[in-house]
Design a protein around this motif. Structure first.
Motif, PDB file in Angstrom:
ATOM      1  N   VAL A   1       0.852  -1.187   0.000  1.00  0.00           N
ATOM      2  CA  VAL A   1       0.000   0.000   0.000  1.00  0.00           C
ATOM      3  C   VAL A   1       0.889   1.238   0.000  1.00  0.00           C
ATOM      4  O   VAL A   1       2.064   1.180   0.330  1.00  0.00           O
ATOM      5  CB  VAL A   1      -0.960   0.043   1.231  1.00  0.00           C
ATOM      6  N   GLU A   2       0.295   2.330  -0.399  1.00  0.00           N
ATOM      7  CA  GLU A   2       0.983   3.633  -0.396  1.00  0.00           C
ATOM      8  C   GLU A   2       0.124   4.611   0.393  1.00  0.00           C
ATOM      9  O   GLU A   2      -1.046   4.822   0.063  1.00  0.00           O
ATOM     10  CB  GLU A   2       1.176   4.143  -1.824  1.00  0.00           C
ATOM     11  N   ILE A   3       0.709   5.172   1.448  1.00  0.00           N
ATOM     12  CA  ILE A   3      -0.002   6.134   2.277  1.00  0.00           C
ATOM     13  C   ILE A   3       0.350   7.538   1.803  1.00  0.00           C
ATOM     14  O   ILE A   3       1.512   7.944   1.840  1.00  0.00           O
ATOM     15  CB  ILE A   3       0.371   5.970   3.766  1.00  0.00           C
ATOM     16  N   ARG A   4      -0.657   8.252   1.328  1.00  0.00           N
ATOM     17  CA  ARG A   4      -0.455   9.635   0.884  1.00  0.00           C
ATOM     18  C   ARG A   4      -1.103  10.540   1.924  1.00  0.00           C
ATOM     19  O   ARG A   4      -2.328  10.664   1.977  1.00  0.00           O
ATOM     20  CB  ARG A   4      -1.081   9.865  -0.492  1.00  0.00           C
ATOM     21  N   HIS A   5      -0.279  11.117   2.758  1.00  0.00           N
ATOM     22  CA  HIS A   5      -0.793  11.904   3.877  1.00  0.00           C
ATOM     23  C   HIS A   5      -1.653  13.065   3.378  1.00  0.00           C
ATOM     24  O   HIS A   5      -1.250  13.830   2.504  1.00  0.00           O
ATOM     25  CB  HIS A   5       0.375  12.419   4.723  1.00  0.00           C
ATOM     26  N   GLY A   6      -2.832  13.151   3.940  1.00  0.00           N
ATOM     27  CA  GLY A   6      -3.772  14.185   3.541  1.00  0.00           C
ATOM     28  C   GLY A   6      -4.686  13.769   2.417  1.00  0.00           C
ATOM     29  O   GLY A   6      -5.640  14.492   2.081  1.00  0.00           O
ATOM     30  N   TYR A   7      -4.405  12.607   1.812  1.00  0.00           N
ATOM     31  CA  TYR A   7      -5.210  12.146   0.676  1.00  0.00           C
ATOM     32  C   TYR A   7      -5.840  10.772   0.907  1.00  0.00           C
ATOM     33  O   TYR A   7      -6.945  10.505   0.440  1.00  0.00           O
ATOM     34  CB  TYR A   7      -4.358  12.100  -0.598  1.00  0.00           C
ATOM     35  N   GLY A   8      -5.132   9.896   1.595  1.00  0.00           N
ATOM     36  CA  GLY A   8      -5.669   8.559   1.840  1.00  0.00           C
ATOM     37  C   GLY A   8      -4.632   7.488   1.584  1.00  0.00           C
ATOM     38  O   GLY A   8      -3.433   7.757   1.444  1.00  0.00           O
ATOM     39  N   THR A   9      -5.105   6.253   1.508  1.00  0.00           N
ATOM     40  CA  THR A   9      -4.228   5.108   1.283  1.00  0.00           C
ATOM     41  C   THR A   9      -4.610   4.436  -0.028  1.00  0.00           C
ATOM     42  O   THR A   9      -5.795   4.268  -0.333  1.00  0.00           O
ATOM     43  CB  THR A   9      -4.352   4.103   2.448  1.00  0.00           C
ATOM     44  N   TYR A  10      -3.585   4.064  -0.786  1.00  0.00           N
ATOM     45  CA  TYR A  10      -3.801   3.521  -2.126  1.00  0.00           C
ATOM     46  C   TYR A  10      -3.049   2.196  -2.267  1.00  0.00           C
ATOM     47  O   TYR A  10      -2.101   1.907  -1.513  1.00  0.00           O
ATOM     48  CB  TYR A  10      -3.314   4.514  -3.192  1.00  0.00           C
ATOM     49  N   VAL A  11      -3.445   1.411  -3.235  1.00  0.00           N
ATOM     50  CA  VAL A  11      -2.748   0.164  -3.513  1.00  0.00           C
ATOM     51  C   VAL A  11      -1.359   0.501  -4.053  1.00  0.00           C
ATOM     52  O   VAL A  11      -1.209   1.347  -4.944  1.00  0.00           O
ATOM     53  CB  VAL A  11      -3.522  -0.690  -4.543  1.00  0.00           C
ATOM     54  N   GLY A  12      -0.343  -0.163  -3.506  1.00  0.00           N
ATOM     55  CA  GLY A  12       1.028   0.091  -3.932  1.00  0.00           C
ATOM     56  C   GLY A  12       1.390  -0.689  -5.189  1.00  0.00           C
ATOM     57  O   GLY A  12       0.561  -1.391  -5.780  1.00  0.00           O
ATOM     58  N   GLN A  13       2.653  -0.593  -5.570  1.00  0.00           N
ATOM     59  CA  GLN A  13       3.134  -1.249  -6.789  1.00  0.00           C
ATOM     60  C   GLN A  13       3.569  -2.691  -6.540  1.00  0.00           C
ATOM     61  O   GLN A  13       3.824  -3.434  -7.490  1.00  0.00           O
ATOM     62  CB  GLN A  13       4.320  -0.457  -7.374  1.00  0.00           C
TER      63      GLN A  13
END
Length: 246
Positions: free
Chosen positions: A71-83
């Motif tokens: 996963v990829e945590i983008r602070h202020g935006y949310g969490t997304y599936v990573g590569q």
């Protein structure tokens, strides 16, 4: 006597088991929903509700998955599936090799041995079926290697390009990723230890010429043998570098 930092408490066995289960649940959610890299994950609140766990447990699980590039945590935006890249593998293998302070050469030799076994098998798959255009690409790379070697220059980028080009016809996306992983580990370690210059560029160029000659002849066994010789040469030159031999 100073107090221990508040965050220094070691998690209990139960907490570790719970954390492991939450990570598995999040990964299963990604798989079940067929979420591609870059797709948003449910919010922390939604994960808390669906998994029946606390906010802190969700956050710790997501941090652990971020370290694995799941996963990829983008602070202020949310969490997304990573590569789901091999970066964690590269970092782990690099650390493991550098940590073997008592025998650098043996630790690096283990990395080379794994890559050697991988490429000896791969070259058998491509040796008999390379098209003229693909052989011409490899010829161009080897020619540039030989030109650099005549000037006494190392050519790590050309070396990497040769091996990546060689296996492109397989159409297997994992192959270049694995090769790049082992390549990166080797050169990271070599750079840290000061072995980042090939002591014998002419020999390295000739090894690649031998591989290409066998490929042109559609000689599968010969190509595999030439690849083995190439890796034996790398091991020998790594050993020279370890001992300070120029």
């Amino acid at each position: 006597m100073s107090e221990e930092p508040k965050n220094s408490r070691v998690p209990s066995a139960r907490e570790r088991r719970v954390g492991t289960q939450i990570r598995r649940d999040v990964m299963q959610l990604i798989l079940d929903r067929r979420l591609p890299p870059g797709a948003p994950l449910p919010t922390e609140a939604e994960l808390m509700e669906s998994l029946g766990v606390s906010r802190n447990s969700v956050r710790e699980a997501l941090k652990a998955l971020q370290a694995l590039d799941i996963v990829e945590i983008r602070h202020g935006y949310g969490t997304y599936v990573g590569q789901a890249s091999l970066t964690p593998l590269i970092d782990g293998l690099t650390f493991r090799t550098l940590a073997q302070v008592s025998d650098d050469h043996a630790a690096l030799g283990e990395i080379l041995q794994v890559r050697e076994v991988l490429e000896e098998g791969l070259i058998r798959r491509v040796a008999g079926g390379l098209a003229d255009a693909e052989l011409a690409q490899l010829e161009s790379i080897v020619g540039r290697m030989e030109e650099a070697a005549r000037s006494g220059e190392s050519f790590p980028d050309l070396d990497r390009e040769f091996h990546e080009t060689l296996y492109e016809t397989l159409g297997n996306a994992l192959v270049p990723q694995l090769l790049a992983a082992f390549w990166s580990v080797f050169h990271r370690v070599a750079g840290v230890r000061g072995w980042d210059r090939d002591p014998a560029p002419k020999v390295t160029a000739q090894r690649h010429r031998d591989i290409l000659t066998a490929l042109r002849a559609r000689d599968v066994a010969g190509a595999q043998a030439a690849m083995t010789d190439h890796f034996r040469g790398i091991e020998a030159r790594a050993g020279q570098a370890t001992l300070g031999v120029k």
